[in-house]
Design a protein around this motif. Structure first.
Motif, PDB file in Angstrom:
ATOM      1  N   THR A   1       0.826  -1.205   0.000  1.00  0.00           N
ATOM      2  CA  THR A   1       0.000   0.000   0.000  1.00  0.00           C
ATOM      3  C   THR A   1       0.862   1.258   0.000  1.00  0.00           C
TER       4      THR A   1
ATOM      5  N   ALA B   1      -2.448  -1.261  -3.464  1.00  0.00           N
ATOM      6  CA  ALA B   1      -3.625  -0.453  -3.150  1.00  0.00           C
ATOM      7  C   ALA B   1      -3.193   0.982  -2.883  1.00  0.00           C
TER       8      ALA B   1
ATOM      9  N   GLY C   1      -4.621   5.455  -3.254  1.00  0.00           N
ATOM     10  CA  GLY C   1      -5.598   6.451  -3.642  1.00  0.00           C
ATOM     11  C   GLY C   1      -5.110   7.269  -4.826  1.00  0.00           C
TER      12      GLY C   1
ATOM     13  N   LYS D   1      -5.365  10.330 -12.245  1.00  0.00           N
ATOM     14  CA  LYS D   1      -5.201   8.884 -12.108  1.00  0.00           C
ATOM     15  C   LYS D   1      -4.167   8.382 -13.110  1.00  0.00           C
TER      16      LYS D   1
ATOM     17  N   PHE E   1      -8.377   3.764  -5.744  1.00  0.00           N
ATOM     18  CA  PHE E   1      -9.647   4.347  -5.324  1.00  0.00           C
ATOM     19  C   PHE E   1      -9.513   5.867  -5.233  1.00  0.00           C
TER      20      PHE E   1
ATOM     21  N   VAL F   1      -9.677   9.627  -3.890  1.00  0.00           N
ATOM     22  CA  VAL F   1      -9.538  10.238  -2.565  1.00  0.00           C
ATOM     23  C   VAL F   1      -9.590  11.758  -2.701  1.00  0.00           C
TER      24      VAL F   1
ATOM     25  N   GLY G   1      -7.970  10.932   1.983  1.00  0.00           N
ATOM     26  CA  GLY G   1      -8.620   9.643   2.176  1.00  0.00           C
ATOM     27  C   GLY G   1     -10.029   9.663   1.622  1.00  0.00           C
ATOM     28  N   SER G   2     -10.772   8.601   1.887  1.00  0.00           N
ATOM     29  CA  SER G   2     -12.170   8.507   1.478  1.00  0.00           C
ATOM     30  C   SER G   2     -12.785   7.290   2.148  1.00  0.00           C
TER      31      SER G   2
ATOM     32  N   GLY H   1     -12.080   4.351   0.063  1.00  0.00           N
ATOM     33  CA  GLY H   1     -10.710   3.893   0.225  1.00  0.00           C
ATOM     34  C   GLY H   1     -10.541   2.993   1.434  1.00  0.00           C
TER      35      GLY H   1
ATOM     36  N   LEU I   1      -9.380  -0.909   1.459  1.00  0.00           N
ATOM     37  CA  LEU I   1      -8.268  -1.379   2.282  1.00  0.00           C
ATOM     38  C   LEU I   1      -8.712  -2.498   3.223  1.00  0.00           C
TER      39      LEU I   1
ATOM     40  N   LEU J   1      -4.352   7.556   5.498  1.00  0.00           N
ATOM     41  CA  LEU J   1      -4.487   6.243   4.866  1.00  0.00           C
ATOM     42  C   LEU J   1      -3.491   5.205   5.400  1.00  0.00           C
TER      43      LEU J   1
ATOM     44  N   THR K   1      -4.517   1.832   7.492  1.00  0.00           N
ATOM     45  CA  THR K   1      -4.108   0.500   7.037  1.00  0.00           C
ATOM     46  C   THR K   1      -3.435  -0.278   8.164  1.00  0.00           C
TER      47      THR K   1
END
Length: 379
Positions: A6, A40, A42, A48, A61, A63, A76-77, A80, A84, A103, A107
């Motif tokens: 991550t 993984a 964001g 992207k 994902f 964020v 974050g989100s 997300g 995770l 994030l 995690t």
């Protein structure tokens, strides 16, 4: 082995810098050994990245900043966290790019709740920044760090700094350099491709862009014709050199380039310059060396000693623009000196930046983490 790797953020613009590129490179290396690797991370809407199909599974994902804060602290989100949660549950081992950000902290909490083997890698981010806000966040960051099954440091210098930072309860630490972020053609001729000095990094205060810009001014005043070029996403430091950009004919800012174009941009330069303060590694620095491009780096950089030992470039004092200008000139104005430094850069890269050694050391760290987690799970 099912591995979850991550990192808080990936991007097309490169705004998260080295930790993002390194995490992706590690994931790809690990997949070559037959591991089932998921990365993984964001991403911001509109930024992207488009990764080529390979053996890594990318779980990306969207964020956003949840509330105003410096850097990426609150990025974050809800989606997300859900992603995770799913990936942590499915993985056999979790390898986290660890920083004072929402994030990675989330995690780690999820991994600890599920009693998963946990490897933390700060990429120099915990020890390079020590402001008042950092000390406050460390009331959470430090106790979680102590509960890791294993820790990865880029160099022995970072390992020592982490040991001082954490105090008591330092987890077992493995020294693993970053894989090269790209494959690129090497400079086989040993001759400079361009009369150019290149700064290619995020434009943030620790990278000391101002020193590079002032070196360009000094070079111009001495009659030099060497171009000084700046490439990278702006993270607040561009405004500090706007006056110089408007007045110095040799200096120009080209904007940011995606990670996939970094090697191509490097291949057309003469000297790579990294004036950072306490640079913990330097992915682009390592890539430049692997391409046979001589470098100019500050004495506080983690790789400065070995670069000086091999003669792969010039080492300058921190905060010394005049030394940067002189070092660039000494390399580009002397073909024989340039050729020797170029060959030394290739030799250094061949000796020290070997991907097979990185894979082996990552495997050792993972095996230790799994065994440690098993011991803690016994009744």
């Amino acid at each position: 082995m099912k591995i979850l790797r991550t990192v808080p953020l990936v991007s097309a613009s490169g705004r998260y810098g080295g930790p993002s590129d390194s995490s992706i490179a590690q994931a790809r290396l690990l997949s070559l050994d037959g591991n089932d690797v998921t990365l993984a991370a964001g991403f911001f809407i509109g930024d992207k990245p488009d990764y080529p199909r390979d053996q890594v599974t990318y779980r990306l994902f969207p964020v956003k900043s949840l509330f105003p804060a410096p850097g990426f602290t609150t990025v974050g989100s809800v989606g997300g966290v859900r992603a995770l949660l799913h990936e942590v549950r499915a993985a056999e081992i979790i390898h986290v790019t660890y920083s004072r950000e929402f994030l990675p902290l989330a995690t780690v909490v999820l991994a600890l709740m599920m009693r998963k083997p946990l490897v933390l890698q700060p990429h120099g981010m915990l020890t390079a920044r020590t402001g008042r806000l950092h000390h406050i966040v460390d009331t959470v960051t430090r106790p979680l760090f102590r509960r890791a099954s294993a820790v990865i440091a880029l160099t022995s210098q970072e390992a020592d700094a982490l040991s001082r930072w954490v105090g008591t309860g330092m987890p077992e630490c493995f020294h693993v350099g970053n894989p090269r972020i790209d494959e690129a053609p090497t400079n086989q001729t040993g001759s400079s491709q361009e009369n150019e000095a290149l700064f290619l990094a995020r434009l943030e205060p620790r990278k000391r862009l101002v020193d590079f810009a002032e070196a360009a001014v000094l070079a111009e005043a001495s009659g030099s014709l060497t171009s000084y070029r700046i490439v990278g996403p702006d993270q607040g430091d561009l405004q500090n050199i706007e006056g110089i950009l408007n007045s110095a004919a040799l200096l120009a800012y080209e904007g940011a380039v995606p990670a996939s174009e970094v090697a191509g941009r490097l291949s057309s330069t003469g000297v790579f310059v990294l004036p950072s303060f306490q640079e913990p590694w330097g992915n682009v620095l390592v890539l430049a060396l692997s391409m046979g491009i001589p470098v100019v780096v500050t004495r506080s950089a983690a790789l400065a000693t070995v670069i000086e030992l091999y003669g792969a470039g010039k080492i300058v004092d921190d905060g010394a623009p005049s030394q940067i200008a002189a070092a660039v000139s000494a390399l580009l104005d002397e073909p024989e000196a340039y050729k020797q430094a170029s060959r030394a850069a290739l030799s250094l890269s061949s000796d020290l930046f070997d991907d097979s050694a990185i894979r082996e050391e990552l495997g050792r760290a993972y095996a230790f983490a799994i065994n440690t987690a098993k011991k803690h799970q016994r009744p």
